[in-house]
Design an enzyme around this catalytic site. Structure first.
Site, mmCIF file in Angstrom:
data_model
loop_
_atom_site.group_PDB
_atom_site.id
_atom_site.type_symbol
_atom_site.label_atom_id
_atom_site.label_comp_id
_atom_site.label_asym_id
_atom_site.label_seq_id
_atom_site.Cartn_x
_atom_site.Cartn_y
_atom_site.Cartn_z
ATOM 1 N N GLN A 72 0.831 -1.209 0.000
ATOM 2 C CA GLN A 72 0.000 0.000 0.000
ATOM 3 C C GLN A 72 0.869 1.264 0.000
ATOM 4 O OE1 GLN A 72 -1.991 0.755 3.738
ATOM 5 N NE2 GLN A 72 -3.740 1.706 2.724
ATOM 6 N N GLY A 73 0.764 2.059 -1.047
ATOM 7 C CA GLY A 73 1.556 3.289 -1.156
ATOM 8 C C GLY A 73 0.714 4.525 -0.893
ATOM 9 N N TYR A 74 0.308 4.704 0.363
ATOM 10 C CA TYR A 74 -0.445 5.906 0.747
ATOM 11 C C TYR A 74 0.498 6.934 1.403
ATOM 12 C CZ TYR A 74 -5.339 4.237 0.148
ATOM 13 O OH TYR A 74 -6.555 3.827 -0.336
ATOM 14 N N SER A 75 1.096 6.560 2.567
ATOM 15 C CA SER A 75 1.835 7.532 3.389
ATOM 16 C C SER A 75 3.119 8.003 2.713
ATOM 17 C CB SER A 75 2.221 6.900 4.726
ATOM 18 O OG SER A 75 1.095 6.356 5.343
ATOM 19 N N GLU B 161 -9.885 -1.187 5.380
ATOM 20 C CA GLU B 161 -8.653 -1.378 6.159
ATOM 21 C C GLU B 161 -8.945 -1.267 7.651
ATOM 22 O OE1 GLU B 161 -5.426 1.203 5.023
ATOM 23 O OE2 GLU B 161 -4.064 0.322 6.500
ATOM 24 N N SER C 233 -4.016 6.941 12.916
ATOM 25 C CA SER C 233 -3.820 6.860 14.369
ATOM 26 C C SER C 233 -5.163 6.932 15.104
ATOM 27 C CB SER C 233 -2.916 8.006 14.833
ATOM 28 O OG SER C 233 -3.619 9.222 14.719
HETATM 29 C C1 LIG Z 1 4.006 -0.505 11.418
HETATM 30 C C2 LIG Z 1 3.421 0.465 10.435
HETATM 31 C C3 LIG Z 1 3.019 0.017 9.187
HETATM 32 C C4 LIG Z 1 2.510 0.918 8.242
HETATM 33 N N1 LIG Z 1 2.189 0.455 6.993
HETATM 34 C C5 LIG Z 1 1.813 1.341 6.037
HETATM 35 C C6 LIG Z 1 1.603 0.897 4.691
HETATM 36 O O1 LIG Z 1 1.744 -0.294 4.373
HETATM 37 N N2 LIG Z 1 1.272 1.820 3.766
HETATM 38 C C7 LIG Z 1 1.100 3.137 4.068
HETATM 39 O O2 LIG Z 1 0.776 3.916 3.182
HETATM 40 N N3 LIG Z 1 1.291 3.599 5.346
HETATM 41 C C8 LIG Z 1 1.651 2.715 6.318
HETATM 42 N N4 LIG Z 1 1.877 3.171 7.611
HETATM 43 C C9 LIG Z 1 1.817 4.603 7.885
HETATM 44 C C10 LIG Z 1 0.658 5.034 8.768
HETATM 45 O O3 LIG Z 1 -0.549 5.057 8.066
HETATM 46 C C11 LIG Z 1 1.027 6.417 9.328
HETATM 47 O O4 LIG Z 1 2.138 6.240 10.185
HETATM 48 C C12 LIG Z 1 -0.116 7.049 10.102
HETATM 49 O O5 LIG Z 1 -1.151 7.431 9.242
HETATM 50 C C13 LIG Z 1 0.353 8.295 10.921
HETATM 51 O O6 LIG Z 1 1.045 9.190 10.118
HETATM 52 P P1 LIG Z 1 2.481 9.740 10.529
HETATM 53 O O7 LIG Z 1 3.344 8.573 10.868
HETATM 54 O O8 LIG Z 1 2.954 10.639 9.430
HETATM 55 O O9 LIG Z 1 2.270 10.562 11.861
HETATM 56 P P2 LIG Z 1 1.740 12.067 11.983
HETATM 57 O O10 LIG Z 1 0.630 12.273 11.031
HETATM 58 O O11 LIG Z 1 2.917 12.977 11.890
HETATM 59 O O12 LIG Z 1 1.154 12.081 13.453
HETATM 60 C C14 LIG Z 1 1.984 12.310 14.599
HETATM 61 C C15 LIG Z 1 1.094 12.373 15.819
HETATM 62 O O13 LIG Z 1 0.206 13.488 15.736
HETATM 63 C C16 LIG Z 1 -1.146 13.079 15.881
HETATM 64 N N5 LIG Z 1 -2.001 13.848 14.994
HETATM 65 C C17 LIG Z 1 -1.761 14.164 13.690
HETATM 66 N N6 LIG Z 1 -2.786 14.901 13.193
HETATM 67 C C18 LIG Z 1 -3.691 15.015 14.173
HETATM 68 C C19 LIG Z 1 -4.968 15.660 14.259
HETATM 69 N N7 LIG Z 1 -5.510 16.291 13.222
HETATM 70 N N8 LIG Z 1 -5.633 15.577 15.445
HETATM 71 C C20 LIG Z 1 -5.102 14.944 16.516
HETATM 72 N N9 LIG Z 1 -3.891 14.346 16.486
HETATM 73 C C21 LIG Z 1 -3.201 14.365 15.339
HETATM 74 C C22 LIG Z 1 -1.169 11.611 15.469
HETATM 75 O O14 LIG Z 1 -2.231 10.913 16.082
HETATM 76 C C23 LIG Z 1 0.189 11.132 15.980
HETATM 77 O O15 LIG Z 1 0.098 10.816 17.348
HETATM 78 C C24 LIG Z 1 2.365 2.273 8.577
HETATM 79 C C25 LIG Z 1 2.754 2.734 9.855
HETATM 80 C C26 LIG Z 1 3.279 1.849 10.774
HETATM 81 C C27 LIG Z 1 3.702 2.370 12.116
#
Ligand SMILES: Cc1cc2nc3c(=O)[nH]c(=O)nc-3n(C[C@H](O)[C@H](O)[C@H](O)COP(=O)(O)OP(=O)(O)OC[C@H]3O[C@@H](n4cnc5c(N)ncnc54)[C@H](O)[C@@H]3O)c2cc1C
Length: 406
Positions: free
Chosen positions: A130-133, A248, A391
Site C-alpha cells: 500500500q503506497g499511501y503515506s 482497512e 492513528s
Molecule cells: C508498522 C506500520 C506500518 C505501516 N504500513 C503502512 C503501509 O503499508 N502503507 C502506508 O501507506 N502507510 C503505512 N503506515 C503509515 C501510517 O498510516 C502512518 O504512520 C499514520 O497514518 C500516521 O502518520 P504519521 O506517521 O505521518 O504521523 P503524523 O501524522 O505525523 O502524526 C503524529 C502524531 O500526531 C497526531 N495527529 C496528527 N494529526 C492530528 C490531528 N488532526 N488531530 C489529533 N492528532 C493528530 C497523530 O495521532 C500522531 O500521534 C504504517 C505505519 C506503521 C507504524
C-alpha cells in the site's frame, strides 16, 4: 438486525469442514513459521504457500461476494473459519490485495482491471503493498506530494512512499499520486496500480523497534505507468482511497484471533512459571485478575461490533467511515491490552533480545512462562497498531464528525 451469537447445526458442519481442511493442509512447517513470526505478518514464501492451499479449497477470500469467488458464508461461519485457523496456528498473512484493494476494485475498478487483478490476488500469485503515506503526509494524507504527470498514454511518477509494509516482497503497489494542484488538496489525487518491477522503483528497509523488517521506504524515480492502471477518474482517487480505508479499518475478521490470544493469555497466567524462581501464577493476583476481567468485557464488546459489521457486509453494505473508525479503536485496544498483560506474565523473560543471550534458559533447561520470548516483540509490534491505518487520534476526529456530527 438482532444478533445471534449461537451456532446452528449448519455452522457446526462448516466448523467440521474447516477442521478437516486444517488437519490435512496446515503442515507443521507452516505452523512453526507462524509461531516464530514476531512481527505482524509471515514472510512472502509462507504467505504464498498458505494462500495457494486456501485458494485450492475455494477459501482464498472467504468474505468476498460469491460472484467474485467468495463463500457466501454467514457472519457466524466467517467467525468460525477465522477462529479455527487462529486456534490451529495458521499463518497471519498480509492481505492488502484481497482485503483492501479488492473492495476498491469491486466498486471503482474497470472490467479489465477486475479480470486482470482479482484472480491473481485470489490465487496468491500477486502480492500487494500500500503506497499511501509519505514523509510528512500520514495523518494529513491529502497533502501527499508524489507527482504523476501525463505523457501520452502513460503517467510519469516521481516521489517517495514510506512505512510501506512488505514492499520488499510485493510485486505490486497501489499508490495515491498527485495529478492536480487546483482546488482542495483532495481534488488533485489519483489512484494508480503499479508493478514493483517497473524501472525506477527502489525499496529501502526500515527496521522496527522489535527488530523486524516489515516496513520500508519506496522511491519512485521517473516510473512509467500506463493510464489504464488508474482506478476511477483522474483527480478522483480520494474517493477510492477513502472507500479502501473503510475496509482497512473496519471490515472485521479480527475478533476470532483475539479470542484465541485471550484464551492463551488466560492459560499462561494460570500456570506457575517453569524454572527455579517458584513464582505463583499471576492470575492469583487480584489486581491482575481485575484487569483480565476488564479485558474480557472489552473483548465481548469487540465481538458484538464485529458481528454487526459482518452482518452489514454480508448484506452487501460497506463498513461506513464512522463505524470503521469505531471498530479500529475497539479492536486495537483489545489487542494492546492482551499484549500488555502477556508481557506482564512473561516478566523479564519477555524482553526482546537481539544479542543472542537467552533469558529463557537456565543451566540448559527452559525457565519462565511458555513462549515468553515472543511477548516483548509482540508488545512492541502491537504499539504500531494504534498508528497504522490512521492513528487513534485521527479515528476519534472521524467519529466526532461522522457519528457525533461535531
Ligand atoms: C508498522 C506500520 C506500518 C505501516 N504500513 C503502512 C503501509 O503499508 N502503507 C502506508 O501507506 N502507510 C503505512 N503506515 C503509515 C501510517 O498510516 C502512518 O504512520 C499514520 O497514518 C500516521 O502518520 P504519521 O506517521 O505521518 O504521523 P503524523 O501524522 O505525523 O502524526 C503524529 C502524531 O500526531 C497526531 N495527529 C496528527 N494529526 C492530528 C490531528 N488532526 N488531530 C489529533 N492528532 C493528530 C497523530 O495521532 C500522531 O500521534 C504504517 C505505519 C506503521 C507504524
Amino acid at each position: 438486525m438482532p444478533l445471534n451469537f449461537s451456532f446452528s447445526a449448519e455452522d457446526e458442519r462448516v466448523r467440521a469442514e474447516v477442521r478437516e481442511f486444517l488437519r490435512e493442509e496446515l503442515t507443521d512447517d507452516l505452523v512453526a513459521a507462524s509461531r516464530r513470526c514476531s512481527g505482524m505478518f509471515v514472510d512472502r514464501r509462507i504467505a504464498r504457500a498458505w494462500q495457494e492451499k486456501l485458494h485450492a479449497r475455494g477459501w482464498g477470500a472467504v468474505a468476498w461476494p460469491v460472484a467474485y469467488g467468495g463463500t457466501g458464508w454467514s457472519p457466524a461461519q466467517l467467525f468460525i473459519f477465522r477462529e479455527e485457523c487462529a486456534r490451529a496456528g495458521a499463518p497471519s498473512v498480509l492481505n492488502q490485495g484481497t482485503n483492501l484493494l479488492a473492495p476498491a476494485l469491486f466498486a471503482y475498478g474497470s472490467e479489465a482491471q477486475k479480470a486482470s487483478y482479482l484472480p491473481a490476488m485470489l490465487s496468491g500469485e500477486h502480492y500487494w503493498c500500500q503506497g499511501y503515506s509519505e514523509p510528512g503526509s500520514g495523518s494529513d494524507l491529502a497533502s501527499l506530494q508524489t507527482r504523476a504527470v501525463r505523457d501520452g498514454d502513460d503517467y510519469i511518477v516521481n516521489g517517495t512512499k514510506i512505512w510501506t509494509t512488505h514492499a520488499q516482497y510485493a510485486d505490486h503497489i497501489f499508490c495515491l499520486v498527485r495529478t492536480g494542484t487546483e482546488g482542495r488538496p483532495q481534488q488533485g489525487i489519483s489512484f494508480l496500480l503499479i508493478g514493483m518491477q517497473t524501472p525506477g522503483i527502489r525499496v529501502e528497509p526500515i527496521i522496527t523497534l522489535a527488530g523486524d523488517h516489515e516496513v520500508n521506504q519506496v522511491f519512485l524515480d521517473n516510473v512509467r505507468v500506463p493510464v489504464g492502471n488508474r482506478v476511477g477518474p483522474e483527480n478522483q482517487g480520494w474517493t477510492v482511497a477513502k472507500h479502501l480505508l473503510e475496509y482497512e479499518r473496519g471490515s472485521g475478521g479480527v475478533a476470532a484471533g483475539r479470542k484465541v490470544a485471550l484464551d492463551e493469555l488466560k492459560q499462561v497466567a494460570m500456570q506457575a512459571p517453569a524454572g527455579p524462581a517458584g513464582r505463583a501464577p499471576l492470575a492469583d493476583d487480584p489486581a491482575f485478575a481485575a484487569r483480565l476481567c476488564t479485558l474480557e468485557i472489552r473483548f465481548q464488546a469487540l465481538e458484538f461490533i464485529e458481528w454487526s459489521t459482518l452482518a452489514r457486509l454480508v448484506a452487501g453494505q460497506h463498513p461506513g467511515s464512522g463505524a470503521s473508525s469505531q471498530f479500529k479503536i475497539a479492536s486495537v485496544d483489545v489487542q494492546q491490552m492482551i499484549e500488555t498483560l502477556r508481557l506482564e506474565v512473561a516478566g523479564h523473560y519477555g524482553i526482546p533480545n537481539h544479542a543472542g543471550i537467552s533469558l529463557n534458559e537456565h543451566e540448559g533447561a527452559r525457565v519462565g512462562p511458555a513462549d515468553a520470548e515472543l511477548a516483548g516483540a509482540g508488545y512492541l509490534t502491537g504499539r504500531a497498531a494504534s498508528i497504522y491505518g490512521g492513528s487513534h487520534q485521527v479515528q476519534r476526529n472521524i467519529i466526532a464528525k461522522a457519528v457525533l456530527g461535531l
